[in-house]
Design an enzyme around this catalytic site. Structure first.
Site, PDB file in Angstrom:
ATOM      1  N   GLY B  44       0.807  -1.367  -0.565  1.00 21.88           N
ATOM      2  CA  GLY B  44       0.071   0.445  -0.077  1.00 21.88           C
ATOM      3  C   GLY B  44       1.328   1.271   0.385  1.00 21.88           C
ATOM      4  O   GLY B  44      -0.246   2.103  -0.516  1.00 21.88           O
ATOM      5  N   CYS B 256     -26.383 -12.333 -20.739  1.00 17.80           N
ATOM      6  CA  CYS B 256     -25.993 -13.131 -20.408  1.00 17.80           C
ATOM      7  C   CYS B 256     -26.665 -13.945 -18.648  1.00 17.80           C
ATOM      8  O   CYS B 256     -26.632 -14.841 -18.292  1.00 17.80           O
ATOM      9  CB  CYS B 256     -24.495 -13.502 -19.883  1.00 17.80           C
ATOM     10  SG  CYS B 256     -24.329 -12.955 -18.061  1.00 17.80           S
ATOM     11  N   CYS B 278     -23.290  -6.093 -19.173  1.00 18.32           N
ATOM     12  CA  CYS B 278     -21.862  -7.019 -18.234  1.00 18.32           C
ATOM     13  C   CYS B 278     -20.696  -5.857 -18.954  1.00 18.32           C
ATOM     14  O   CYS B 278     -20.080  -5.713 -19.523  1.00 18.32           O
ATOM     15  CB  CYS B 278     -20.864  -8.265 -18.145  1.00 18.32           C
ATOM     16  SG  CYS B 278     -22.385  -9.668 -17.751  1.00 18.32           S
TER      17      CYS B 278
END
Ligand SMILES: [Zn+2]
Lengths: 207, 312
Positions: B44, B256, B278
């Site tokens: 990080g 889908c 999607c």
């Protein structure tokens, strides 16, 4: 005789190093990256032909990570005769550091006598300005069993490297307590490869 | 400004390819590789590096491209996505770039890829141990909008002084009744550094937590590299009375039928028809190949939906 001729001569202190530098450096870096990202998990690393007493795997790490922007400290066993330093300078352009605390890297073959606290842990605002210790050990299996936990490890990881200081656990606890400062370790073992111990992980005696 | 696509059309690209494997010289790769190792050791933390000019504009993810160029080997299989799609101009160009300069195999399959470079999304399909995902980051400093001075933000990270970030999120709550941040939602990595996953939608934040893959982040303009090792705790910042929640979509993918995936709204015809599909095109195609259908599958198959462009 030019330097490049010296370098290609068999048996010369300046021979060895990568044959095909670009893919070999990439493969070695891939192993080092995975070693640090998956602490304690041994990664395959190809050993380079390097002058005694520099272990070939430390030679590989040198040729992969060192250059004129880096400095490396050689432990006493590696300092003798000057061949190792000469080889690293010739192969990589690195600077050989006189003092442990000033070095970006340290190459160590006498792991039992190393003191993690002798090396630079970086700065609280720039913890990346820390030392990376590359330590060649005689075995990854015959030392005391150590349990690792932390980033990169699913659950815990057990390792048993030989050739570390008797009080390694305590030294590591002090190093880990400095986080985000601290030193990172690469352990190498001929015939095995490399494993990484980043400062972020906790190490305790197993069992 | 010329793009990589222009470049790829010129014979000059052959010179590029001959010049260096993966474009960068070995000296630059070594410097970036050392930064990557520090980034992994301090999860990080933003490691400064000497960012190089790349033959593409900064907005194209030069930080991610430099990271990818430094880790890529000849036997890697590269996937590049922009939003969730493999077929946008940005993704196609970066993929072509690496095909030319590194000769690597490329794929649109998340499963097959060893290295995935992304501008926004983390694929819906769970990543595996051994895979590396490289994020193109425009603004790496999560505190930048609160404190423009680099010396100050660096001191805040050093002292783990993140109060300002909580104030910002709390102001969101005061103004909107909830935390309105939906992209670049700040996370705390391994209990220490607050990190910006920018510009990933917060929908994907939970995927960062304990992910088996290695996550590398590269910011070209600001010259920072940071990392999340595999199996690392990643917590989205929140408050007890306003816990972190991902955006939910109130419908499945129209093509889908997938639920609990990130959806994009797309225009389907000139009459303003639209549907939600999607964002991860590879996942959607896989599901359709497996026989899953959505309410618009038939219409789409008759040619109503074309390739989509990212809308960033
Ligand atoms: Zn779908």
């Amino acid at each position: 005789m030019s330097l490049s001729n010296v370098g290609s001569e068999q048996g010369s202190p300046l021979s060895g190093g990568f044959v095909d530098a670009v893919p070999e450096a990439q493969r070695a870096f891939h192993a080092l990256m995975n070693a640090l990202a998956q602490p304690g998990r041994c990664q395959p690393l190809k050993s380079l032909l390097a002058p005694e007493p520099l272990p070939g795997l430390l030679g590989t790490i040198g040729c992969t990570l060192l250059d004129h922007q880096t400095s490396v400290f050689l432990d006493e066993a590696l300092q003798g005769g000057g061949q190792v330093g000469e080889w690293l300078i010739f192969q990589t352009g690195t600077v050989i550091a006189d003092q442990r605390k000033d070095a970006g890297f340290a190459f160590i073959v006498d792991g039992e006598r190393m003191r993690l606290a002798d090396y630079g842990p970086g700065d609280q605002a720039y913890p990346d300005r820390s030392a990376t210790l590359c330590v060649n050990v005689p075995s990854f299996a015959e030392g005391p069993r150590l349990s690792l936990e932390g980033p990169g490890i699913k659950g815990k990881m057990i390792i048993a490297p030989a050739g570390l200081p008797a009080d390694f656990i305590d030294q590591w606890a002090d190093n880990h307590a400095l986080f985000p400062r601290g030193v990172d370790l690469f352990l190498t073992c001929e015939g095995e490869g490399v494993m990484g111990l980043p400062r972020s992980i906790n190490i305790v005696q197993e069992g | 400004m010329s793009t990589i696509l222009d470049l790829l059309d010129r014979p000059a690209i052959d010179d590029l390819a001959r010049y260096n494997f993966a474009y960068l010289d070995e000296q630059t790769k070594r410097m970036i590789r050392r930064a990557i190792l520090k980034a992994i050791a301090v999860p990080g933390y933003q490691v400064p590096f000497g960012s190089r000019e790349m033959p593409m504009p900064y907005g194209w993810g030069t930080g991610g491209v430099q990271v990818t160029a430094s880790i890529l080997g000849a036997d890697d299989v590269l996937k590049v996505i922009d939003q969730g799609a493999d077929d946008t101009t940005n993704a196609v160009s970066i993929r072509k770039f690496f095909q030319h300069v590194a000769g690597v195999k490329t794929t649109t399959s998340t499963e097959e890829a060893t290295v995935i470079q992304t501008r926004h999304r983390i694929p819906e399909r769970a990543l595996k141990a051994g895979q590396t995902i490289v994020f193109q980051v425009p603004i790496p400093e999560p505190l930048r909008f609160l404190e423009p001075r680099e010396t100050e933000t660096r001191a805040m990270h050093a002292l783990e002084e993140y109060g300002l970030m909580h104030v910002k999120l709390y102001e969101d709550i005061a103004r909107h009744g909830h935390i309105a941040t939906t992209y670049a939602y700040p996370v705390k990595v391994a209990g220490r550094y607050v990190m910006d996953p920018s510009p990933t939608p917060k929908f994907d934040n939970p995927k960062m937590h304990m992910n088996p893959a290695l996550q590398l982040y590269g910011a070209g303009r600001e010259a920072r590299i940071y990392a999340i090792p595999p199996y690392t705790e990643v917590v989205s910042l929140d408050f007890e009375d306003h816990p972190f929640a991902v955006n939910r979509f109130d419908r499945p993918c129209a093509l889908c039928g997938a639920e609990n995936v990130y959806l994009d709204e797309v225009v389907t015809d000139d009459a303003g028809g639209r549907m939600f599909v999607c964002s991860d095109t590879d996942n959607c195609e896989d599901r359709r190949a497996e026989g899953y259908v959505g309410e618009q599958t038939e219409a789409a198959e008759s040619g109503l939906s074309g390739p989509r462009e990212a809308r960033s």
